[in-house]
Design an enzyme around this catalytic site. Structure first.
Site, mmCIF file in Angstrom:
data_model
loop_
_atom_site.group_PDB
_atom_site.id
_atom_site.type_symbol
_atom_site.label_atom_id
_atom_site.label_comp_id
_atom_site.label_asym_id
_atom_site.label_seq_id
_atom_site.Cartn_x
_atom_site.Cartn_y
_atom_site.Cartn_z
ATOM 1 C CB SER A 152 13.835 -7.411 -0.667
ATOM 2 O OG SER A 152 13.950 -6.190 -1.341
ATOM 3 C CG ASP A 307 7.696 -2.778 2.313
ATOM 4 O OD1 ASP A 307 8.189 -1.745 1.801
ATOM 5 O OD2 ASP A 307 8.061 -3.930 2.005
ATOM 6 C CG HIS A 340 11.677 -3.278 2.164
ATOM 7 N ND1 HIS A 340 10.793 -4.152 1.570
ATOM 8 C CD2 HIS A 340 12.916 -3.617 1.690
ATOM 9 C CE1 HIS A 340 11.452 -4.978 0.768
ATOM 10 N NE2 HIS A 340 12.733 -4.681 0.828
#
Length: 483
Positions: A152, A307, A340
Site C-alpha cells: 500500500s 483489491d 486490499h
C-alpha cells in the site's frame, strides 16, 4: 507467543544531529525517528532488509511489546523460518515522517514555539519519507540493502526508493500499491479528511491538550476499512447478521474499528499522510517507463485479485514500465477474497512468494525424502500395488547404484492395462526431468508448471535419488487459495 516469533521487542529512537531538509525546501530543525530491528546484522552488513509500513502502520512490524494483545502488523512474514527470516536477515522498520508513533509529525513539539506543530507542520511527500529513511540507514552505518518491501503506502515508498536511490538495494518488493494515485483513491481520502475537518472539535488542527476530533477520525477510519475489504469478504465475515443491539454485524465492526482507532492515531497525521499519498505520481507528467530508466534492483510486484482500492491493473502498469527498461521483474497475484488487506493476511501465499523471490528457499528445504521406489526389472503388478499402498501417483525406478533410470506414473499403469502391455519397461518414462536440492524452489516450480508435471525427482551430483518435489507440497506451503 510462538517459537517462530522474534519475541519481545522495544522501539528505538534516533535523533538527527542536523536539520532535515524537505523536498519543498522547508526544514525541520529537530527530527526523531522511531524504528525497530529484528535479527542480527552480519559482519559486512549485507543482510539488511527495510520494511516500509502503510498509512496507519508503525515501526512495530513484528514481535511483541509488553502488554500487547497481538504481535506486530507483519508478524506473519517476519521471524525465524518465515519469509523475512530473522535467522538470516537483519530487519529494520521505521515510522514514517509525519506519523504519530514516535517519528516527528504534526503532534510533535515545535522547538520554536514549545507547542505541538499542528497545521504549522510543513507538507510532506513520499519522497520525504524515503529520504528520512535513507538518512537513518546512513547514520546506522548501512550503505546497502539486501531488499526493501512494503504494501500500500509502503509500496509507494519502495518505488520511490528504487527511483531515488537505484543502487542502494538488491531486491525490491511492492505489494498492493500504485505508482500513481488514482482519482478514486484521492476521492476516498478527501471524504475521510473532510470527516475530520468538519468535526466540531477540529479547531483548525489545534486540538492538542483539549478535545480531539474523535468523531471525524472515527468516521475516516470507517471509510478506510470499507475500502480495505471486498464484497466477498464482507459476505463471509458479516453477511446480514444482526447483533444483540439490533445493529448489523458489519455496522458494529465499523463502529468498533473507528472508535478504537481514535486512541492510537493523530487526526493531523491522517491528513498529512493521505495528502502525501494523493500527491504521489512517479510519472512526473511524462511516463513511468522514463522514470524507471535508471532502476538497478530486481523487482517483485504483487497485486490482490479482490483489491478494488489498488486494483491489479495498477500493479500491471508498474510491471510493464519496469519491463520496458529490461528490469528483472516478477509479477504475482494473491488469489484472495480479503480485498486490499490480503497483503497483511494471506500468510501462506505471502511466505511462499516472498521466500522464493528472496532466494533462500530451495528444493532441499521442502522436498519429501520419504520416497516410494522400485528397482529395474519390477513388474506392473508390483508398481500398481505400491501406488495403492502408498497412495502415490509417481514411482521412480532405480538402478542398483541408486541412480534414477526412469519413472512410472498412475497414468502409465492405466495406459498399460488398457493396451494390454505386460512389461513395465515398455511404459516407463526414461527422458525425465530432475532437480537438485540446492535449486531454488521458484525455479523448480516453473519447470513443473512449464512441463505440466506434478512431481519432480530430486537427485544428487551422482544422479542418485534423494527426494521428490510434488505440486501438493508446494500447494500446502502456499495454503488454500481463497476465492
Amino acid at each position: 507467543m510462538t517459537e517462530r516469533s522474534v519475541g519481545y521487542v522495544e522501539t528505538k529512537h534516533h535523533h538527527l544531529k542536523e536539520p532535515f531538509r524537505l523536498v519543498s525546501g522547508d526544514e525541520l530543525a529537530e527530527v526523531s525517528i522511531a524504528y525497530e530491528t529484528y535479527g542480527k546484522l552480519n559482519s559486512d552488513k549485507s543482510n539488511v532488509i527495510l520494511i516500509c509500513h502503510a498509512l496507519t502502520g508503525d515501526a512495530h512490524a513484528a514481535g511483541w511489546h509488553e502488554g500487547d494483545k497481538k504481535p506486530g502488523w507483519w508478524d506473519i512474514v517476519i521471524g525465524p523460518g518465515k519469509a523475512f527470516d530473522t535467522n538470516k536477515y537483519f530487519i529494520i522498520c521505521s515510522n514514517v515522517l509525519g506519523g504519530c508513533k514516535g517519528t516527528t509529525g504534526p503532534s510533535s513539539t515545535n522547538p520554536q514555539s514549545g507547542l505541538p506543530y499542528g497545521l504549522s507542520f510543513p507538507r510532506i511527500t513520499i519522497e520525504d519519507m524515503v529520504n528520512l529513511q535513507h538518512t537513518l540507514l546512513n547514520n546506522l552505518g548501512i550503505s546497502r540493502l539486501y531488499a526493501i518491501a512494503g504494501g500500500s503506502m509502503g509500496g509507494m515508498q519502495v518505488l520511490q526508493w528504487a527511483v531515488s536511490y537505484p543502487g542502494f538495494m538488491k531486491r525490491s518488493i511492492v505489494l498492493a500499491s500504485t505508482a500513481i494515485s488514482s482519482p478514486q483513491q484521492i476521492a476516498f481520502n478527501e471524504v475521510a479528511r473532510q470527516a475530520i475537518i468538519r468535526d466540531p472539535y477540529w479547531n483548525d488542527g489545534d486540538y492538542y491538550g483539549v478535545e480531539l476530533p474523535k468523531q471525524g477520525l472515527s468516521l475516516a477510519r470507517m471509510i478506510g476499512h470499507i475500502t480495505y475489504l471486498s464484497d466477498d469478504s464482507m459476505h463471509d465475515k458479516f453477511g446480514r447478521d444482526i447483533r444483540e443491539n439490533e445493529m448489523f454485524q458489519v455496522e458494529s465492526y465499523l463502529h468498533h474499528q473507528g472508535d478504537t482507532f481514535t486512541s492510537r492515531f493523530d487526526p493531523n497525521s491522517y491528513l498529512y499522510l493521505t495528502g502525501a499519498i494523493d500527491k504521489f505520481d512517479l510519472s512526473n507528467g511524462y511516463s513511468l517507463a522514463k522514470t524507471f530508466s535508471n532502476i538497478e534492483s530486481e523487482f517483485m510486484v504483487i497485486s490482490v485479485s479482490s483489491d478494488w482500492l489498488y486494483p491489479s491493473y495498477q500493479s500491471e502498469e508498474i510491471v510493464q514500465a519496469l519491463g520496458s527498461n529490461d528490469v528483472d521483474v516478477q509479477y504475482r497475484k494473491l488469489i484472495s477474497h480479503f480485498g486490499h488487506d490480503a497483503f497483511l493476511l494471506e500468510k501462506g501465499q505471502l511466505n511462499y512468494l516472498l521466500s522464493t523471490f528472496l532466494g533462500h528457499l530451495t528444493v532441499g528445504d521442502v522436498m519429501s525424502e520419504d520416497v516410494s521406489t522400485l528397482h529395474e526389472g519390477c513388474t506392473l503388478e508390483e508398481a500398481a500395488q505400491l501406488m495403492i499402498l502408498k497412495n502415490a501417483t509417481h514411482i521412480p525406478i532405480l538402478a542398483t547404484s541408486g541412480r534414477i533410470t526412469g519413472i512410472v506414473t498412475s497414468w502409465d499403469i492405466t495406459r498399460a492395462v488398457a493396451n494390454k502391455i505386460s512389461s513395465i519397461e515398455n511404459i516407463l518414462s526414461r527422458d525425465i526431468l530432475t532437480s537438485r536440492p540446492d535449486e531454488s524452489l521458484s525455479s523448480a516450480a516453473l519447470v513443473m508448471e512449464d512441463h505440466a508435471i506434478s512431481a519432480l525427482p530430486v537427485v544428487d551430483d551422482r544422479g542418485c535419488l534423494v527426494g521428490i518435489l510434488s505440486s501438493d507440497t508446494i500447494s500446502a506451503m502456499v495454503g488454500k487459495g481463497t476465492k
